[in-house]
Motif scaffolding. Structure first.
Motif, PDB file in Angstrom:
ATOM      1  N   GLU A 157     -13.543 -12.700  12.370  1.00  0.00           N
ATOM      2  CA  GLU A 157     -14.369 -12.594  11.236  1.00  0.00           C
ATOM      3  C   GLU A 157     -13.621 -11.596  10.281  1.00  0.00           C
ATOM      4  OE1 GLU A 157     -17.795 -10.569  12.906  1.00  0.00           O
ATOM      5  OE2 GLU A 157     -18.579 -11.840  13.710  1.00  0.00           O
ATOM      6  N   ASP A 158     -12.465 -10.949  10.390  1.00  0.00           N
ATOM      7  CA  ASP A 158     -11.921 -10.413   9.423  1.00  0.00           C
ATOM      8  C   ASP A 158     -10.692 -11.206   8.940  1.00  0.00           C
ATOM      9  OD1 ASP A 158     -13.567  -8.034   9.903  1.00  0.00           O
ATOM     10  OD2 ASP A 158     -12.196  -7.176  11.769  1.00  0.00           O
ATOM     11  N   VAL A 159     -10.654 -12.407   9.188  1.00  0.00           N
ATOM     12  CA  VAL A 159      -9.529 -13.184   8.689  1.00  0.00           C
ATOM     13  C   VAL A 159      -9.976 -14.251   7.598  1.00  0.00           C
ATOM     14  CG1 VAL A 159      -7.940 -14.834   9.451  1.00  0.00           C
ATOM     15  CG2 VAL A 159      -8.051 -13.154  10.727  1.00  0.00           C
ATOM     16  N   THR A 160      -9.394 -14.197   6.305  1.00  0.00           N
ATOM     17  CA  THR A 160      -9.837 -15.243   5.541  1.00  0.00           C
ATOM     18  C   THR A 160      -8.646 -16.430   5.491  1.00  0.00           C
ATOM     19  OG1 THR A 160     -10.713 -13.808   3.840  1.00  0.00           O
ATOM     20  CG2 THR A 160      -9.835 -15.819   2.991  1.00  0.00           C
ATOM     21  N   TYR A 161      -8.889 -17.344   6.371  1.00  0.00           N
ATOM     22  CA  TYR A 161      -8.099 -18.299   6.738  1.00  0.00           C
ATOM     23  C   TYR A 161      -8.334 -19.839   5.921  1.00  0.00           C
ATOM     24  CZ  TYR A 161      -5.490 -21.514   9.780  1.00  0.00           C
ATOM     25  OH  TYR A 161      -4.547 -22.255  10.103  1.00  0.00           O
ATOM     26  N   TYR A 162      -7.054 -20.415   5.632  1.00  0.00           N
ATOM     27  CA  TYR A 162      -6.952 -21.557   4.867  1.00  0.00           C
ATOM     28  C   TYR A 162      -6.033 -22.633   5.725  1.00  0.00           C
ATOM     29  CZ  TYR A 162      -8.996 -19.053   1.045  1.00  0.00           C
ATOM     30  OH  TYR A 162      -9.679 -18.312   0.319  1.00  0.00           O
ATOM     31  N   GLN A 163      -6.358 -23.788   5.597  1.00  0.00           N
ATOM     32  CA  GLN A 163      -5.745 -24.845   6.231  1.00  0.00           C
ATOM     33  C   GLN A 163      -4.864 -25.535   5.049  1.00  0.00           C
ATOM     34  OE1 GLN A 163      -7.344 -28.792   7.362  1.00  0.00           O
ATOM     35  NE2 GLN A 163      -6.712 -28.223   9.486  1.00  0.00           N
ATOM     36  N   PRO A 164      -3.789 -25.828   4.970  1.00  0.00           N
ATOM     37  CA  PRO A 164      -3.075 -26.442   3.928  1.00  0.00           C
ATOM     38  C   PRO A 164      -3.386 -27.770   3.916  1.00  0.00           C
ATOM     39  CG  PRO A 164      -1.467 -26.211   5.938  1.00  0.00           C
ATOM     40  CD  PRO A 164      -2.670 -25.289   6.375  1.00  0.00           C
ATOM     41  N   PRO A 165      -3.121 -28.592   2.890  1.00  0.00           N
ATOM     42  CA  PRO A 165      -3.619 -30.210   2.715  1.00  0.00           C
ATOM     43  C   PRO A 165      -2.706 -30.686   3.767  1.00  0.00           C
ATOM     44  CG  PRO A 165      -2.918 -29.072   0.413  1.00  0.00           C
ATOM     45  CD  PRO A 165      -2.536 -28.165   1.565  1.00  0.00           C
ATOM     46  N   LEU A 166      -3.647 -31.831   4.343  1.00  0.00           N
ATOM     47  CA  LEU A 166      -3.217 -32.365   5.468  1.00  0.00           C
ATOM     48  C   LEU A 166      -2.647 -33.950   4.695  1.00  0.00           C
ATOM     49  CD1 LEU A 166      -5.547 -31.685   8.242  1.00  0.00           C
ATOM     50  CD2 LEU A 166      -3.122 -30.735   7.715  1.00  0.00           C
ATOM     51  N   ASN A 167      -3.201 -34.273   3.729  1.00  0.00           N
ATOM     52  CA  ASN A 167      -2.993 -35.694   3.280  1.00  0.00           C
ATOM     53  C   ASN A 167      -2.250 -35.988   1.924  1.00  0.00           C
ATOM     54  OD1 ASN A 167      -4.785 -37.338   5.322  1.00  0.00           O
ATOM     55  ND2 ASN A 167      -6.182 -35.588   4.566  1.00  0.00           N
ATOM     56  N   GLY A 168      -1.230 -35.043   1.639  1.00  0.00           N
ATOM     57  CA  GLY A 168      -0.502 -35.225   0.406  1.00  0.00           C
ATOM     58  C   GLY A 168      -1.168 -34.676  -0.866  1.00  0.00           C
ATOM     59  N   GLU A 169      -2.379 -34.074  -0.703  1.00  0.00           N
ATOM     60  CA  GLU A 169      -2.845 -33.749  -1.739  1.00  0.00           C
ATOM     61  C   GLU A 169      -2.814 -32.005  -1.982  1.00  0.00           C
ATOM     62  OE1 GLU A 169      -7.026 -34.908  -1.454  1.00  0.00           O
ATOM     63  OE2 GLU A 169      -6.430 -37.101  -1.465  1.00  0.00           O
ATOM     64  N   ASP A 170      -3.441 -31.693  -2.983  1.00  0.00           N
ATOM     65  CA  ASP A 170      -3.187 -30.121  -3.436  1.00  0.00           C
ATOM     66  C   ASP A 170      -4.646 -29.466  -2.813  1.00  0.00           C
ATOM     67  OD1 ASP A 170      -0.692 -30.353  -4.496  1.00  0.00           O
ATOM     68  OD2 ASP A 170      -1.566 -30.801  -6.286  1.00  0.00           O
ATOM     69  N   GLN A 171      -5.434 -30.168  -2.250  1.00  0.00           N
ATOM     70  CA  GLN A 171      -6.683 -29.305  -1.760  1.00  0.00           C
ATOM     71  C   GLN A 171      -6.475 -28.411  -0.500  1.00  0.00           C
ATOM     72  OE1 GLN A 171      -9.908 -31.831  -0.627  1.00  0.00           O
ATOM     73  NE2 GLN A 171     -11.462 -30.146  -0.989  1.00  0.00           N
ATOM     74  N   ILE A 172      -6.369 -27.062  -0.779  1.00  0.00           N
ATOM     75  CA  ILE A 172      -6.291 -26.114   0.156  1.00  0.00           C
ATOM     76  C   ILE A 172      -7.801 -25.958   0.982  1.00  0.00           C
ATOM     77  CG2 ILE A 172      -6.001 -23.807   0.820  1.00  0.00           C
ATOM     78  CD1 ILE A 172      -3.630 -23.943  -1.436  1.00  0.00           C
ATOM     79  N   ILE A 173      -8.057 -26.111   2.276  1.00  0.00           N
ATOM     80  CA  ILE A 173      -9.407 -26.155   2.851  1.00  0.00           C
ATOM     81  C   ILE A 173      -9.337 -24.603   3.576  1.00  0.00           C
ATOM     82  CG2 ILE A 173     -10.854 -27.117   4.430  1.00  0.00           C
ATOM     83  CD1 ILE A 173      -9.747 -28.871   2.290  1.00  0.00           C
ATOM     84  N   PRO A 174     -10.576 -24.135   3.020  1.00  0.00           N
ATOM     85  CA  PRO A 174     -11.026 -22.741   3.854  1.00  0.00           C
ATOM     86  C   PRO A 174     -11.564 -23.331   5.021  1.00  0.00           C
ATOM     87  CG  PRO A 174     -12.607 -23.393   2.164  1.00  0.00           C
ATOM     88  CD  PRO A 174     -11.651 -24.191   1.938  1.00  0.00           C
ATOM     89  N   LEU A 175     -11.126 -22.643   6.152  1.00  0.00           N
ATOM     90  CA  LEU A 175     -11.569 -22.899   7.762  1.00  0.00           C
ATOM     91  C   LEU A 175     -12.015 -21.657   8.464  1.00  0.00           C
ATOM     92  CD1 LEU A 175      -9.421 -25.684   8.848  1.00  0.00           C
ATOM     93  CD2 LEU A 175     -11.480 -26.015   7.791  1.00  0.00           C
ATOM     94  N   ASN A 176     -12.737 -21.780   9.290  1.00  0.00           N
ATOM     95  CA  ASN A 176     -12.828 -20.758  10.561  1.00  0.00           C
ATOM     96  C   ASN A 176     -11.791 -20.602  11.539  1.00  0.00           C
ATOM     97  OD1 ASN A 176     -15.376 -19.508   9.366  1.00  0.00           O
ATOM     98  ND2 ASN A 176     -16.541 -21.434  10.385  1.00  0.00           N
ATOM     99  N   LEU A 177     -11.307 -19.407  11.879  1.00  0.00           N
ATOM    100  CA  LEU A 177     -10.355 -19.348  12.807  1.00  0.00           C
ATOM    101  C   LEU A 177     -10.803 -18.670  14.047  1.00  0.00           C
ATOM    102  CD1 LEU A 177      -7.201 -20.065  13.349  1.00  0.00           C
ATOM    103  CD2 LEU A 177      -6.813 -17.548  12.915  1.00  0.00           C
ATOM    104  N   PHE A 178     -10.874 -19.454  15.131  1.00  0.00           N
ATOM    105  CA  PHE A 178     -11.449 -18.975  16.575  1.00  0.00           C
ATOM    106  C   PHE A 178     -10.406 -18.432  17.225  1.00  0.00           C
ATOM    107  CE2 PHE A 178     -15.356 -20.386  14.816  1.00  0.00           C
ATOM    108  CZ  PHE A 178     -16.378 -20.125  15.575  1.00  0.00           C
ATOM    109  N   VAL A 179     -10.835 -17.531  18.209  1.00  0.00           N
ATOM    110  CA  VAL A 179      -9.652 -17.199  19.411  1.00  0.00           C
ATOM    111  C   VAL A 179     -10.166 -17.134  20.666  1.00  0.00           C
ATOM    112  CG1 VAL A 179      -9.930 -14.635  18.536  1.00  0.00           C
ATOM    113  CG2 VAL A 179      -7.763 -15.422  19.728  1.00  0.00           C
TER     114      VAL A 179
END
Length: 226
Positions: A157-179
């Motif tokens: 909950e304390d993490v602001t997490y982003y996934q980098p673009p996966l398809n050669g674009e510039d869209q950075i995706i905010p995601l949840n991170l679970f552990v």
């Protein structure tokens, strides 16, 4: 049901074509990487002594019932599940939980080969509600999150997490991170995220290093990769 587990260690395996059919229907395009990344991941896993890649397929007879992929990150002694998919025609049979459990067993094997007594943690990414487009997608996301909770995965909950673009674009995706915590760990979250970025997104996906460092800055993580 009796599941026969098989690991895919050859990028020329015909089973991969069957896996891709599940994969393409299971994930929105934003978080679905090109098929060639699977091939690169398998090759990467063969070339590294401690960091490993696992591509796990569950069969009932000749029918694929589930698959999962993930990386063992030796320098933080953690597993990172990239994808997990179950056969949509076989519900309420515990396939997802069994697949997570098997992946955990494989990561523990990797941890011991790396000289640890056991694994510290397993991480995975899931979609945030704001990136979903329909009420059905939102309902499916809530069910997935509840499933991960039942299997011992908790939202960071304390993490602001982003996934980098996966398809050669510039869209950075905010995601949840679970552990899922397995044993006490001295690793900070910044170190884990950098290890995920280093092994998965830089070494395998070969995403531009400048873009990855931009994502790290957005998450408040200091220090460049490499």
């Amino acid at each position: 049901m009796t599941i026969i587990w098989k690991e895919i260690k050859d990028e020329n395996s015909l089973v991969l074509e069957e896996i891709f059919k599940f994969y393409d229907n299971a994930f929105p395009i934003e978080v679905r990487e090109p098929h060639d990344i699977f091939y690169k991941s398998i090759q990467y896993g063969r070339q590294n002594n401690l960091n490993n890649f696992r591509c796990l397929v569950g069969f009932e007879g000749k029918t694929i019932v589930s698959f999962a992929t993930g990386h063992y990150l030796a320098n933080v002694n953690a597993g990172f599940i990239v994808y997990i998919v179950t056969n949509p025609h076989l519900k309420s049979r515990g396939l997802g939980s069994k697949t997570l459990k098997k992946m955990e067993e494989l990561f523990i094997e990797d941890a011991k080969l790396a000289g640890n007594t056991t694994l510290s943690e397993i991480y995975l990414e899931t979609e945030k509600e704001e990136m979903l487009h329909t009420e059905q997608e939102k309902a499916d996301s809530l069910r997935r999150n509840a499933f991960f909770n039942r299997n011992g995965y908790l939202l960071c909950e304390d993490v602001t997490y982003y996934q980098p673009p996966l398809n050669g674009e510039d869209q950075i995706i905010p995601l949840n991170l679970f552990v899922r915590n397995i044993s006490p760990s001295e690793q900070g979250m910044d170190s884990v995220i950098k290890a995920i970025y280093q092994e998965k997104y830089l070494s395998v996906n070969q995403i531009d290093e400048r873009l990855l460092n931009k994502c790290l800055v957005m998450m408040g993580i200091a220090g460049d990769l490499r």
